[in-house]
Structures are given as structure tokens and as C-alpha cells.
Design an enzyme around this catalytic site. Sequence first.
Site, PDB file in Angstrom:
ATOM      1  CD  GLN A  97      -1.539  -2.343   1.851  1.00  0.00           C
ATOM      2  OE1 GLN A  97      -0.350  -2.578   2.036  1.00  0.00           O
ATOM      3  NE2 GLN A  97      -2.500  -3.187   2.177  1.00  0.00           N
ATOM      4  CD  GLN A 150      -1.403  -3.432  -2.408  1.00  0.00           C
ATOM      5  OE1 GLN A 150      -0.337  -4.004  -2.616  1.00  0.00           O
ATOM      6  NE2 GLN A 150      -2.270  -3.847  -1.497  1.00  0.00           N
ATOM      7  CG  ASP A 151      -4.249   0.335  -1.630  1.00  0.00           C
ATOM      8  OD1 ASP A 151      -4.935  -0.385  -2.376  1.00  0.00           O
ATOM      9  OD2 ASP A 151      -4.076   0.084  -0.427  1.00  0.00           O
ATOM     10  CG  ASP A 185      -7.333  -3.978  -4.043  1.00  0.00           C
ATOM     11  OD1 ASP A 185      -7.922  -4.665  -4.888  1.00  0.00           O
ATOM     12  OD2 ASP A 185      -6.862  -4.450  -2.981  1.00  0.00           O
ATOM     13  NE  ARG A 223      -8.559  -7.306  -4.247  1.00  0.00           N
ATOM     14  CZ  ARG A 223      -7.639  -7.891  -3.482  1.00  0.00           C
ATOM     15  NH1 ARG A 223      -7.734  -9.174  -3.170  1.00  0.00           N
ATOM     16  NH2 ARG A 223      -6.617  -7.201  -3.023  1.00  0.00           N
TER      17      ARG A 223
END
Length: 539
Positions: A337, A359-360, A381, A457
Site C-alpha cells: 500500500q 497498489q492503492d 485495488d 473486488r
Amino acid sequence: MASFLFLPLLSLALFLSLTSAARNLQPRMHVTAPIPLIQQVCKATRFPDTCQATLAGLVTDPNTTPIQAIQSAIQVSTDGVHTAQKMVKAILDSSAGNQHRTTAANNCLDDLGNSRYRISLATDNLSRGSIKNSRASMSAALLYQYECWSGLKYGNDTQMVNETMSFLDSLVGKSSNALSMMYSYDNFGNDTKFWAQPKTERDGFWERVEGRGSGQGVRGGVPSNLTADVTVCKEKTEKCYRTVQRAVNAAPDNPGEKKFVIRIKAGVYDEIVRVPLEKRNVVFLGDGIGKTVITGSLNVGLPGISTYNSATVGVLGDGFMASGLTIQNTAGPDVHQAVAFRSDSDLSVIENCEFLGNQDTLYAHGNRQFYKSCNIQGNVDFIFGNSAAVFQDCNILIRPRQLNPEIGGSSTVTAHGRTDPAQSTGFVFQNCLINGTEEFMKLNQNNPEVHKSYLGRPWKEYSRTVFINCTMEALLSPDGWMTWSEDFALSTLFYGEFGNSGAGSDFSKRVPFSSKIPSEHVNTYSVQNFIQGNEWIST
Ligand SMILES: *[C@@H]1O[C@H](CO)[C@@H](O)[C@H](O)[C@H]1NC(C)=O
Ligand SMILES: *[C@@H]1O[C@H](CO)[C@@H](O)[C@H](O)[C@H]1NC(C)=O
Ligand SMILES: *[C@@H]1O[C@H](CO)[C@@H](O)[C@H](O)[C@H]1NC(C)=O
Ligand SMILES: *[C@@H]1O[C@H](CO)[C@@H](O)[C@H](O)[C@H]1NC(C)=O
Ligand SMILES: *[C@@H]1O[C@H](CO)[C@@H](O)[C@H](O)[C@H]1NC(C)=O
Ligand SMILES: *[C@@H]1O[C@H](CO)[C@@H](O)[C@H](O)[C@H]1NC(C)=O
Ligand SMILES: *[C@@H]1O[C@H](CO)[C@@H](O)[C@H](O)[C@H]1NC(C)=O
């Protein structure tokens, strides 16, 4: 084993038939006396017993109106936040030298402060008759309470933390009850006999919306006539702020409606920027994507850094706007993250901006946000949070994973985090492109089996995300959506698609937990209905 299982099932069936018999009898037993208001309003909630217990001493006047009952439920939440603040302060005071617990307690105190602020807005808007604003604020108030609880897990090694966590858990239930009542009021008005536990699209229920509207609706953005109040630049000769943060600090606290416009001239600004809650209506005007760049590299691998704190730019103040700039987190694909931009700004408009990360990348954390003509890049994500956010005309590009990208892995565009069915949050993508960066597309074409990409998701149980009129390139896996962990949230989430085109948009192989949005309900996700953009986005 089988016979052991059978017995409880049988007695459960017996219990169910008995209780439904009892329920059938109830109306006849109560035929003379009307059901007390408290029971009527509590039947809107997910935890009716708690609801009745908490409202018992507060709603006693038989002439109480539904709105007054909701105000009482909100008051319960306010009181709870106040108690929680004391408990968390006590944890902080006893945690010197314990970094995990100190970080968790500090984050928690921020969350609770934000929650209190949103509850006060919810209360004021409710008494002024603006249920949409009120529900949006209460949705956020609940989010912050949940986050405080969730963050304490990382410091749950004392009795005090454990007790605070149980208190917060019950507070989340009480706030959920207030929000559920708002949901029923929003959909059924004062007629409490129609009030019922919140349902979602997944139950086949679409909420009441204003009119049918026409297609895309609001198409505004950042106003074009804004003039700079202050300037940030790199040139030593010019009179200007050298860092974005100093310019933000110069903005007035708690201003009126007037925008505070910060012109950020072309250059690379290597700094962490925070726009606090009291700095409302701050505007960042850059010289263009790739020209004005704010860059950072915080990530969860560093001591004391949570996902939330890792953001290069983090905004709490409402009414934030930005246009013409790039915000990035360069921590790289191997560190998990690492957020580029995080926002909790209600009524916020972001146009012509670029967000780069892995990520993120984009933490659309809470409240109502509008993104127009933005480029957003990442892999895992990379658009996530529990806000109500609309992305219009955006380019969403998947980047390679890992330092050795040939290894591949699954990428997911979104991970929406709605925890409660009454929260008016979700992600809406309208007229966007889902594609890969050139580098990713080369990898994907060489070995599509190991470079899979999905629309989203479920981070939390009531995750909600829709794609409308988007172009989905072939990199998208035909099943479209991914699971989080086994069957978690698969029966409660809502993942909808409508009017999409491109090789990745074929619906025939989609996972069973995704849905086609019925055409008569597409309007639910218009900028007007979903985030009330007609009231605050200038055209
Ligand atoms: C109502 O809600 C809006 C959006 O959150 C907020 O800007 C406004 O200040 C609120 N009004 C009152 C009177 O609190
Ligand atoms: C945590 O708190 C719960 C509820 O207050 C209690 O039942 C439980 O025993 C506590 N556990 C620990 C390990 O302290
Ligand atoms: C806190 O940790 C204890 C011990 O591991 C556990 O029993 C308890 O359930 C946790 N509390 C919460 C509220 O998660
Ligand atoms: C509900 O009743 C109140 C008066 O108690 C009124 O002000 C309000 O407009 C009504 N709400 C709706 C949705 O009709
Ligand atoms: C989808 O695109 C069509 C054709 O451009 C347009 O007529 C329609 O209004 C759009 N609908 C939405 C919901 O964006
Ligand atoms: C900018 O234009 C809007 C209308 O689009 C107007 O309301 C506003 O006053 C203008 N602002 C300035 C600073 O001229
Ligand atoms: C998607 O990306 C590929 C590779 O960069 C490019 O060739 C293609 O034109 C893009 N698709 C769209 C619709 O822009």
C-alpha cells in the site's frame, strides 16, 4: 456427523415456523392499539433490539415526529463518539513507547473528530429538510467510527484497547441504526408503516430517485474563471511560496463559500501535502498533467505509516478542487500500500488530473467526490475507499506489477469499501476507458494468462461499483470481477454494468455475482441522483 447436523437444523426449522406463527398473530393482538412509534422506526434498522433499548428513554412523547426520532438516534451516536474519544485518549496516554498502539490511537482520534463533524452536519441538514445531504454526512460519520475500530486491531494488546473496541463495535451498530432510519425516511418519507430494513440493488431494490433524467446528466467541472490567490513556484527570483503545503497553510480557516485558489506552477514538488478539515474550498490549479507534479513515496513498509497516512496528498477540507496536475507515489510496485491521493472532501471536483501509483493509488476515502477527465494508473485495488464517487470521462490504466513484471499477477481496478447497506456510497464509472499502459499491454499480449485484470473486488461487505457507457479493452478478464476471500460479500455486494463496449465488455462469461443494470434504473447512478452534483458542480 450427519445426524448431529440434522438435529439443530430440525430445531431451527421448528423455531422458525413457531416465530413466523407468532408474527402472523401479532397484528391481531395489537389491533386496537397502534404500534408505538419507537417500534415503527426501529423496524427500519438492522439491530432493532438495540434501537429500542437506546431510544427507550429518549422517544417518549407520542407526538414525536419521525424526523425527531431520527434526531434522537443521531444524538445517541454523538454521545457515543464523545465517550469513545475519552476512551481512546486514555489509550494514547498509556501507550508511550508503543509505536503500534500510539499510531492506532492517534488515527482513531482523528477518525472520531471527523465523525463528530459529519454528525453535526447530518443533524443540521436533517432539520433543514435536506435528507440527501444528511444521509451522505451520516454515511461518512459511520465510516469514521468503523475505521477507528478497525485501526485499533493493530494495537489490541491490552484490556483497555479490547474494551474500547467492544464499545466502538456497539457504537457502529447504533450509528447504523440512525442511518437506516434516514434510509427509510429518504425512500418512504413520514409514513413509518413502510419503514423497513435497508435493501440494496442486490435484493432487487432500487432506491427512489428524482425524475428519470436524461442519460449522462451533469457534465460540469472545475470553473474556468478562477483566479489565483497565491502562487507556488520553483523560481528563486519570483515572489511565491516554495512548497504547496505553505500555500495551503496560508488559506483561511473555516471560510465562507469563497474559494482559495493556489496556482501551482510547472515543476516537481517533492513533498507530503495535507489539507486539514478546517481549510475548506481550497483549489489547486496546476500548469497541466505531467508539468505540475506533486511526488512522494510513503508506504506501509515504513514505521508508523498506515495506508491512510501514506498519501502524497491527503485532503479533508470540503469543497476541494484540483485541475491540471499529476500526483504520484513512487514507492514502487514491491512495497504494497502506497497512496498517491487520498480525499475525504465532500462536494469535491477534480478535473484533468493524473494519479500515478501501484497498489492503492487513489483513496477516495469518504463523502461525495467528482472526478472528470482524469488519468488514473495502478495495479492492485488502485481506486478504493468508501466514498460516493463518480468518475466521468476518465482513463483508467493498469500498470505492470512487481519489479520483475513478467511474473505477473492479478490486478483489480477497484475495491469499494461500503460496510453498511444504508450508506449512500459507491463508485460510478461513466464514459471511462479501461486499458493498460503500453508496458502492461506488451506483457499482457505475450502472456495473457498470468496478467489478468478485473474491474473490482469487495473490500467490504456491501461493496458497490458500476460501469456505465465505458470502453473496456481486451486486457480485462472475461469473468470481469474478482473475489476478495472465498465467498466474502458475494451475496451482498452490487457490481453493475450497463452500455459498455470493447472486447472486455462481453457480459456472457461474467461471474455470477455481477449484474446487468436494468435500463429503467441506470438513472440511479447519474451525477445528480448519486452525488447530487446538480447542486454543487458548476457547469
Ligand atoms: C449540509 O450539508 C452540506 C454538505 O455536507 C454542507 O456543506 C452544509 O454545511 C450542511 N448544512 C448545514 C446547515 O450544516
Ligand atoms: C475482551 O473484551 C471482551 C468484552 O468486553 C471480553 O469478553 C473478553 O474477555 C476480553 N478479552 C481479552 C483478551 O481481554
Ligand atoms: C482483542 O484481542 C483479544 C486477544 O487477542 C481478542 O480476544 C479480542 O477479541 C480482540 N478484541 C476485539 C474487539 O477484536
Ligand atoms: C415529514 O413531516 C415533517 C413535519 O413533521 C415535514 O416537515 C416534512 O416535509 C415531511 N417529510 C416528507 C418527506 O414529506
Ligand atoms: C450512454 O451513451 C449514449 C450514447 O453516447 C448516450 O446517449 C447516453 O446518454 C449515455 N448514458 C449514460 C447513462 O451515460
Ligand atoms: C465565475 O463564474 C460563475 C458562473 O459560472 C460565477 O457565479 C462566479 O461569480 C464567477 N467567479 C468569478 C471570480 O468571476
Ligand atoms: C489501449 O492501449 C493500447 C496500448 O497502448 C492502445 O494501442 C489502444 O489504442 C488503447 N485503446 C484505446 C481505446 O485507447
